[in-house]
Design a protein around this motif. Structure first.
Motif, short mmCIF file in Angstrom:
data_model
loop_
_atom_site.label_atom_id
_atom_site.label_comp_id
_atom_site.label_asym_id
_atom_site.label_seq_id
_atom_site.Cartn_x
_atom_site.Cartn_y
_atom_site.Cartn_z
N LEU A 1 -49.67 44.80 -77.43
CA LEU A 1 -48.82 45.88 -77.75
C LEU A 1 -47.32 45.17 -77.97
CD1 LEU A 1 -48.54 48.93 -77.49
CD2 LEU A 1 -48.23 48.79 -75.13
N VAL A 2 -47.06 44.29 -76.95
CA VAL A 2 -45.53 43.52 -77.04
C VAL A 2 -45.41 43.01 -78.47
CG1 VAL A 2 -44.22 41.92 -75.91
CG2 VAL A 2 -45.46 43.69 -74.56
N LEU A 3 -46.32 42.01 -78.92
CA LEU A 3 -46.26 41.55 -80.22
C LEU A 3 -46.28 42.55 -81.09
CD1 LEU A 3 -48.55 38.35 -79.94
CD2 LEU A 3 -46.02 38.34 -80.34
N THR A 4 -46.90 43.43 -80.93
CA THR A 4 -46.90 44.55 -82.19
C THR A 4 -45.54 45.08 -82.23
OG1 THR A 4 -49.22 45.24 -82.05
CG2 THR A 4 -47.82 46.74 -83.03
N LEU A 5 -44.89 45.48 -81.08
CA LEU A 5 -43.44 45.90 -81.14
C LEU A 5 -42.39 45.14 -81.67
CD1 LEU A 5 -43.47 47.83 -77.88
CD2 LEU A 5 -43.64 48.83 -80.07
N ILE A 6 -42.66 43.87 -81.39
CA ILE A 6 -41.66 42.70 -82.05
C ILE A 6 -41.91 42.64 -83.49
CG2 ILE A 6 -41.12 40.12 -81.80
CD1 ILE A 6 -42.00 40.40 -78.97
N ALA A 7 -43.21 42.53 -83.99
CA ALA A 7 -43.50 42.30 -85.46
C ALA A 7 -43.01 43.45 -86.26
CB ALA A 7 -45.11 42.16 -85.31
N MET A 8 -42.91 44.76 -85.60
CA MET A 8 -42.73 45.82 -86.43
C MET A 8 -41.22 45.89 -86.41
SD MET A 8 -43.62 48.37 -88.14
CE MET A 8 -45.08 49.21 -87.91
N THR A 9 -40.58 45.16 -85.46
CA THR A 9 -39.06 45.30 -85.30
C THR A 9 -38.73 44.23 -86.45
OG1 THR A 9 -38.78 45.62 -83.25
CG2 THR A 9 -36.89 44.77 -84.15
N THR A 10 -39.29 43.24 -86.75
CA THR A 10 -38.93 42.01 -87.82
C THR A 10 -39.10 42.67 -89.04
OG1 THR A 10 -41.03 40.75 -87.38
CG2 THR A 10 -39.06 40.31 -85.97
N THR A 11 -40.30 43.28 -89.15
CA THR A 11 -40.77 43.92 -90.46
C THR A 11 -39.73 44.91 -90.86
OG1 THR A 11 -42.96 43.29 -89.89
CG2 THR A 11 -42.53 45.15 -91.54
N VAL B 1 -51.03 42.11 -93.59
CA VAL B 1 -50.50 43.21 -92.84
C VAL B 1 -50.94 43.23 -91.27
CG1 VAL B 1 -50.75 45.75 -92.57
CG2 VAL B 1 -51.17 44.67 -95.02
N PHE B 2 -49.72 42.66 -90.80
CA PHE B 2 -50.08 42.34 -88.96
C PHE B 2 -50.59 43.54 -88.36
CE2 PHE B 2 -46.01 44.79 -88.47
CZ PHE B 2 -46.23 45.26 -87.41
N LEU B 3 -50.59 44.85 -89.10
CA LEU B 3 -51.40 45.91 -88.14
C LEU B 3 -52.77 45.80 -88.09
CD1 LEU B 3 -49.32 49.05 -89.48
CD2 LEU B 3 -49.17 48.03 -87.16
N SER B 4 -53.20 45.02 -89.12
CA SER B 4 -54.66 44.84 -89.26
C SER B 4 -55.08 44.07 -87.98
CB SER B 4 -55.26 44.23 -90.38
OG SER B 4 -54.84 42.96 -90.59
N TRP B 5 -54.50 43.15 -87.61
CA TRP B 5 -54.84 42.08 -86.40
C TRP B 5 -54.46 42.90 -85.05
CZ3 TRP B 5 -56.92 38.00 -88.21
CH2 TRP B 5 -56.69 37.55 -89.40
N SER B 6 -53.42 43.61 -85.03
CA SER B 6 -53.12 44.44 -84.12
C SER B 6 -53.97 45.39 -83.60
CB SER B 6 -51.59 44.89 -84.33
OG SER B 6 -51.24 46.05 -83.24
N SER B 7 -54.33 46.29 -84.66
CA SER B 7 -55.25 47.36 -84.46
C SER B 7 -56.77 47.12 -83.90
CB SER B 7 -55.43 48.41 -85.78
OG SER B 7 -55.74 47.47 -86.65
N LYS B 8 -57.01 45.92 -84.55
CA LYS B 8 -58.31 45.26 -84.27
C LYS B 8 -58.16 44.84 -82.56
CE LYS B 8 -61.12 41.08 -84.91
NZ LYS B 8 -60.73 39.87 -85.36
N LEU B 9 -57.25 44.26 -82.32
CA LEU B 9 -57.05 43.96 -80.70
C LEU B 9 -57.04 44.90 -79.82
CD1 LEU B 9 -54.85 40.72 -80.96
CD2 LEU B 9 -56.94 40.93 -80.15
N LEU B 10 -55.93 46.08 -80.25
CA LEU B 10 -55.82 47.20 -79.44
C LEU B 10 -57.25 47.98 -79.16
CD1 LEU B 10 -52.59 48.98 -79.86
CD2 LEU B 10 -53.15 47.21 -78.27
N ARG B 11 -57.96 48.21 -80.34
CA ARG B 11 -59.18 48.87 -80.26
C ARG B 11 -60.16 48.23 -79.48
NH1 ARG B 11 -58.43 50.62 -85.68
NH2 ARG B 11 -59.50 48.88 -86.43
N ASP C 1 -56.02 36.16 -83.12
CA ASP C 1 -55.65 37.38 -83.73
C ASP C 1 -54.16 37.64 -83.21
OD1 ASP C 1 -57.90 38.03 -84.89
OD2 ASP C 1 -58.56 39.42 -83.26
N LEU C 2 -53.79 37.30 -82.03
CA LEU C 2 -52.36 37.30 -81.61
C LEU C 2 -51.55 36.35 -82.24
CD1 LEU C 2 -53.35 37.55 -77.63
CD2 LEU C 2 -52.12 39.16 -79.07
#
Lengths: 263, 255
Positions: B137-147, B196-206, B220-221
């Motif tokens: 979750l934290v990495l996703t928020l950071i990645a979305m910010t840089t994106t 697409v970083f969301l693909s790695w993130s969504s796999k982990l969150l699910r 994945d992280l």
């Protein structure tokens, strides 16, 4: 009468020219249509997750036709676009009824919504194995136009409601679209809703038209005809409400100066 | 740091004063209802956790595009960019400060969807792998910010930015596998999901919501982190190019 038709003609043409400045055919195909196809695929794949062809087809048909309604609701943007170009006060001050101009200006949305929805349905249908029985599948074309027009009537009415509240325009567009998606039998059949919500949905655009589309695909043309009539009734109702109220909203804007400087 | 703080505060005041900048917080619960209804009606109430994760990503993307992505371009449209660049505080720090509000907006969106799902829709979701869940979750928020920072610069350089921002949502949701796992996409499309970083993130969150072990969580992280760094690198390169061009031409605002 002739004068009104002339105003409507110019308004429709002006909207069409506006649209050509937003999209070229390349950006339409490579941008908009890709988005539309992705949106419909996104929902159809939930059906694949659920593991049944019937689910895939239900979601595919619902979300493809929803594109027509979505673009219809974009009619709400007409008011804010006129305001941002500084023409809204001029339209309000002119002798012609503002609703005539604003309701005609976005007619291209009905055309674009219909083409986009049908494009998604007829291109993605075969990909997901959806049976499209010929020639009755052609009946879906007028039904989609009807749904787009019905949502367009609602969008224009809501455009009048938010006339004095500039900041709410995008909120109402976005929430309105997802609300239609949630309430109108796009993703689950109406009998899955609690009674009061199913009742409300019958007064909203797309509900009856979408049932008609599903009836056409199922071969029940009599039921489809009745649902199409109901959708036409809903469209007419929203249009009449729009015509009856729009003038009042404009008058309110003239009185408090919110046509140009609304917050 | 002063510029960063000012930018952050400025963007928060935009959130407060423009209700349309908070649209995702209104649509996310509705999307949660839509997805939950579909899954429950399809007899897969056990997947309701998916219905809570997807609207979070949708909100995050919306914030990244329409709040973060347009930050520089709107300064140009408003004619305020010259003042910003000429100010004693660093231009980049203000922009980064504004876009960093994404972290906050994303966290609020996540909290909202989670509370709505748990307490309004009565979705029974258990986080079986809290460490992986929190880290992703934290990495996703950071990645979305840089994106978002990357897009803010890209939109200045691109002529088709408006078309892109209006059209990119669902293609990204699809390639990011935010609701339906990547494995269900057509085979020819699956390789594209890797960037697409969301693909790695969504796999982990699910995966964190399933009782079974998560295979390759560290990898994945790392991929989310790597793609975040790539986006930051591209954003920096584009920003340098924009400022270099501005210095040589003497023009910053739109011609």
């Amino acid at each position: 009468m002739m004068s009104s038709l002339r105003v409507m003609r110019y308004s429709v043409l002006s909207g069409a020219y506006d649209y050509t400045s937003i999209y070229t055919w390349k950006s339409w195909l490579g941008g908009w249509l890709v988005r539309v196809m992705s949106q419909v695929t996104f929902f159809a794949l939930i059906g694949r997750l659920l593991g049944a062809n019937q689910q895939i087809w239900f979601l595919l048909v619902g979300n493809a036709i929803m594109i027509a309604a979505m673009e219809g609701v974009f009619a709400l943007n007409m008011v804010s676009w006129e305001r941002s170009t500084g023409t809204l006060p001029l339209i309000a001050a002119s002798p012609t009824s503002p609703v005539l101009v604003l309701a005609s200006h976005g007619v291209y949305l009905v055309v674009d919504g219909t083409v986009s929805a049908l494009g998604a349905l007829f291109l993605l249908g075969p990909v997901f194995g959806l049976p499209l029985p010929w020639p009755r599948v052609l009946l879906i074309i007028p039904l989609t136009i009807l749904i787009a027009a019905s949502a367009y009537s609602l969008g224009t009415f809501l455009g009048g409601v938010v006339l004095g509240f500039r900041g709410l325009n995008s909120v109402v567009v976005n929430v309105g679209i997802v609300a239609l998606m949630a309430l109108c039998g796009v993703n689950v059949p109406l009998d899955a809703y609690p009674g009061p919500i199913a009742w409300v949905s019958r007064f909203l655009p797309i509900t009856h038209g979408l049932i008609a589309v599903r009836d056409v695909l199922a071969g029940d043309l009599g039921a489809a005809g009745l649902q199409a009539l109901a959708e036409a009734g809903v469209a007419t109702g929203w249009l009449v409400l729009c015509v009856l109220t729009f003038g009042r909203f404009v008058q309110r804007g003239r009185r408090n100066g919110s046509l140009e400087f609304a917050t | 740091m002063r510029g960063f703080r000012s930018g952050f505060r400025l963007q928060l005041s935009f959130f407060r004063n423009y209700p349309d900048s908070l649209i995702p917080l209104l649509t996310a619960p509705l999307f949660t209802v839509v997805f939950t209804m579909v899954l429950r009606h399809g007899g897969r109430g056990d997947l309701s956790g998916y219905a809570m994760i997807a609207p979070f990503y949708m909100s995050l993307w919306w914030f990244a595009i329409f709040n973060g992505g347009w930050v520089i371009q709107t300064e140009r449209w408003e004619g305020t960019i010259e003042y910003l660049v000429a100010a004693p505080v660093g231009f980049v720090s203000v922009i980064v400060g504004r876009i960093s509000t994404m972290l906050l907006a994303g966290a609020v969106a996540f909290g909202e969807v989670w509370v709505f799902g748990r307490y309004v829709l009565r979705t029974n979701v258990t986080i079986h792998h809290p460490y992986v869940f929190t880290a992703s979750l934290v990495l996703t928020l950071i990645a979305m910010t840089t994106t978002s920072l990357f897009m803010a610069n890209l939109f200045v350089l691109s002529r088709t930015a408006v078309t892109f921002s209006n059209s990119a949502s669902y293609p990204v949701y699809l390639l990011g596998g935010i609701l339906v796992p990547i494995a269900l996409l057509p085979g020819w499309l699956q390789p594209a999901t890797n960037i697409v970083f969301l693909s790695w993130s969504s796999k982990l969150l699910r995966g964190s919501l399933s009782a079974g072990p998560i295979q390759g969580a560290a990898f994945d992280l790392s991929m989310i982190a790597l793609l975040a760094v790539v986006a930051l690198g591209l954003a920096t390169a584009f920003m340098s190019r924009i400022l270099r061009h501005a210095r040589s031409s003497g023009e910053l605002a739109l011609r």
